[in-house]
Design an enzyme around this catalytic site. Structure first.
Site, PDB file in Angstrom:
ATOM      1  N   LEU A  69      11.583   3.593  -7.073  1.00 42.47           N
ATOM      2  CA  LEU A  69      10.173   3.434  -6.711  1.00 42.47           C
ATOM      3  C   LEU A  69       9.959   3.140  -5.079  1.00 42.47           C
ATOM      4  O   LEU A  69       9.050   3.403  -4.783  1.00 42.47           O
ATOM      5  CB  LEU A  69       9.477   2.155  -7.327  1.00 42.47           C
ATOM      6  CG  LEU A  69       9.842   1.965  -8.741  1.00 42.47           C
ATOM      7  CD1 LEU A  69       9.349   0.716  -9.227  1.00 42.47           C
ATOM      8  CD2 LEU A  69       8.958   3.054  -9.454  1.00 42.47           C
ATOM      9  N   GLY A  71       9.625   4.018  -1.200  1.00 41.73           N
ATOM     10  CA  GLY A  71       9.164   5.088  -0.366  1.00 41.73           C
ATOM     11  C   GLY A  71       7.875   4.729   0.226  1.00 41.73           C
ATOM     12  O   GLY A  71       7.224   3.882  -0.317  1.00 41.73           O
ATOM     13  N   ASN A 110       0.790  12.274  -7.878  1.00 37.73           N
ATOM     14  CA  ASN A 110      -0.135  13.224  -8.183  1.00 37.73           C
ATOM     15  C   ASN A 110      -0.367  14.023  -7.003  1.00 37.73           C
ATOM     16  O   ASN A 110      -1.067  15.060  -7.163  1.00 37.73           O
ATOM     17  CB  ASN A 110      -1.545  12.463  -8.704  1.00 37.73           C
ATOM     18  CG  ASN A 110      -2.192  11.650  -7.625  1.00 37.73           C
ATOM     19  OD1 ASN A 110      -3.292  12.290  -7.008  1.00 37.73           O
ATOM     20  ND2 ASN A 110      -1.791  10.343  -7.460  1.00 37.73           N
ATOM     21  N   HIS A 111      -0.072  13.520  -5.838  1.00 38.44           N
ATOM     22  CA  HIS A 111      -0.226  14.320  -4.586  1.00 38.44           C
ATOM     23  C   HIS A 111       0.413  15.405  -4.533  1.00 38.44           C
ATOM     24  O   HIS A 111       0.502  16.274  -3.519  1.00 38.44           O
ATOM     25  CB  HIS A 111      -0.218  13.543  -3.403  1.00 38.44           C
ATOM     26  CG  HIS A 111      -1.274  12.218  -3.223  1.00 38.44           C
ATOM     27  ND1 HIS A 111      -2.570  12.530  -3.341  1.00 38.44           N
ATOM     28  CD2 HIS A 111      -1.306  10.976  -3.663  1.00 38.44           C
ATOM     29  CE1 HIS A 111      -3.370  11.677  -3.267  1.00 38.44           C
ATOM     30  NE2 HIS A 111      -2.592  10.574  -3.558  1.00 38.44           N
ATOM     31  N   TYR A 134       3.087  13.742   2.690  1.00 35.65           N
ATOM     32  CA  TYR A 134       3.599  12.860   1.439  1.00 35.65           C
ATOM     33  C   TYR A 134       3.866  13.541   0.460  1.00 35.65           C
ATOM     34  O   TYR A 134       4.717  13.539  -0.351  1.00 35.65           O
ATOM     35  CB  TYR A 134       2.615  11.572   1.298  1.00 35.65           C
ATOM     36  CG  TYR A 134       2.458  10.817   0.345  1.00 35.65           C
ATOM     37  CD1 TYR A 134       3.396   9.678   0.303  1.00 35.65           C
ATOM     38  CD2 TYR A 134       1.984  11.027  -0.872  1.00 35.65           C
ATOM     39  CE1 TYR A 134       3.571   8.930  -0.924  1.00 35.65           C
ATOM     40  CE2 TYR A 134       1.878  10.189  -2.139  1.00 35.65           C
ATOM     41  CZ  TYR A 134       2.965   9.171  -2.064  1.00 35.65           C
ATOM     42  OH  TYR A 134       3.101   8.391  -3.052  1.00 35.65           O
TER      43      TYR A 134
END
Length: 266
Positions: A69, A71, A110-111, A134
C-alpha cells in the site's frame, strides 16, 4: 496467513491492518514512519526504495504474502512518481522472489485508466490511459507485477482503487467510492483467491452508479456489500465541476495537474 503490509501507517493501511488481523491473519506492518501509538504487532520502519532494508525484513520474518500500500498518493514529478510506485514495488518483488513468497496484492489506482472517457462500463480489458505521472507510476508497477508473474509464477493482484473514504462527498464518488469495510474484503479476497496469476480488479463498492466492472473482483471472491447511493441525498448535485464526470479520473484530468515530467533548476 502471515502478511506484510507496507504503508501500514497510511489512510488505507490503518484500515486494512486491523481488518486483516480481525480475520485471523498475522500482520507485519512496514512504513517510513514509526508505528502509530496504540497499535500492536510487529513493525518495521523502512523505506521501500531501499532494497537491502526490504530484504532484511524478509530475512527476519517468514512471510506468506505482501500487501503493498506504500506510495505517495498524489501527483509528483515523473522521477519521484516512478521511485514511489515502481522502485518500491521492484524492491519488494525481488525480496518476494528470493524468499519464496508467492502472493502479492498491490494498491494500484483508478488513475491508471483516468483519461478514459466516462461512457460505458469500464472493464479491465481497456488499455491503460493514465491521467497523471501518478497514474503512469501505477501502470508501470502493474507491468512489473505482470513480468514477475510470468517469470516466476507469482500470484499478483493489482487493485485499482477508486475513492477510499468513510463516505462519498462528490457526484463522482457516488460511482467510485470504496468503503472501509469493502476495502478489507477486497484485500482479503485478493490474498486468498486460488491461483489468480496476474489479475487486475477495480476496487469500488457495490455502487448503484458504478462506472467500473466489478466482475473481475467477484471472480476472486470479492463481494462488496456497501453502496454509495445510501449517501446520495447528502451530496449536492451541482458540487463537482464537469471534469468530475467527463473522464473516470475526475479532477486528476484537469489542467491543474499538468506539469513538466522533470523538475529543472531555474
Amino acid at each position: 496467513m502471515k502478511v506484510l503490509v507496507t504503508g501500514a501507517a497510511g489512510s488505507i493501511g490503518r484500515v486494512v491492518t486491523p481488518g486483516l488481523a480481525e480475520r485471523g491473519h498475522t500482520v507485519v506492518g512496514l512504513d517510513r514512519v514509526p508505528q502509530p501509538d496504540g497499535e500492536d504487532g510487529a513493525w518495521y520502519t523502512v523505506d521501500c526504495t531501499d532494497p537491502d532494508a526490504v530484504a532484511a525484513v524478509f530475512d527476519e520474518e517468514s512471510l506468506d504474502a505482501v500487501v503493498h500500500l506504500a506510495g505517495h498518493p498524489d501527483e509528483a514529478s515523473l522521477p519521484d512518481s516512478l521511485s514511489s510506485h515502481v522502485v518500491t514495488t521492484a524492491a519488494l518483488l525481488d525480496a518476494v522472489h528470493e524468499h519464496g513468497v508467492t502472493r502479492f496484492v498491490y494498491a494500484s489506482s483508478n488513475h491508471a485508466v483516468g483519461r478514459t472517457p466516462r461512457t460505458d462500463l469500464l472493464t479491465v480489458a481497456t488499455r491503460p490511459r493514465p491521467d497523471t505521472f501518478y497514474g503512469v507510476g501505477k501502470v508501470a508497477a502493474e507491468a512489473l507485477l505482470s513480468l514477475y508473474a510470468d517469470r516466476y509464477g507469482l500470484d499478483a493482484v493489482a487493485c485499482r482503487i477508486g475513492s477510499f473514504l468513510e463516505r462519498p462527498e462528490t457526484l463522482r464518488q457516488l460511482a467510485t467510492w470504496l468503503s472501509h469495510g469493502d476495502c478489507v474484503r477486497m484485500v482479503e479476497a485478493a490474498l486468498t483467491a486460488p491461483a489468480p496469476g496476474f489479475t487486475v480488479l477495480y476496487g469500488i463498492s457495490a455502487n448503484t452508479r458504478a462506472w467500473w466492472d466489478l466482475e473481475p473482483g467477484r471472480a476472486l471472491g470479492f463481494e462488496p456489500q456497501d453502496d454509495a447511493e445510501a449517501y446520495a441525498d447528502s451530496v449536492a448535485p451541482d458540487a463537482p465541476e464537469d471534469v468530475e464526470v467527463d473522464c473516470v479520473g475526475g479532477p486528476f484530468t484537469s489542467t491543474a495537474y499538468e506539469r513538466p515530467a522533470l523538475d529543472r533548476s531555474s
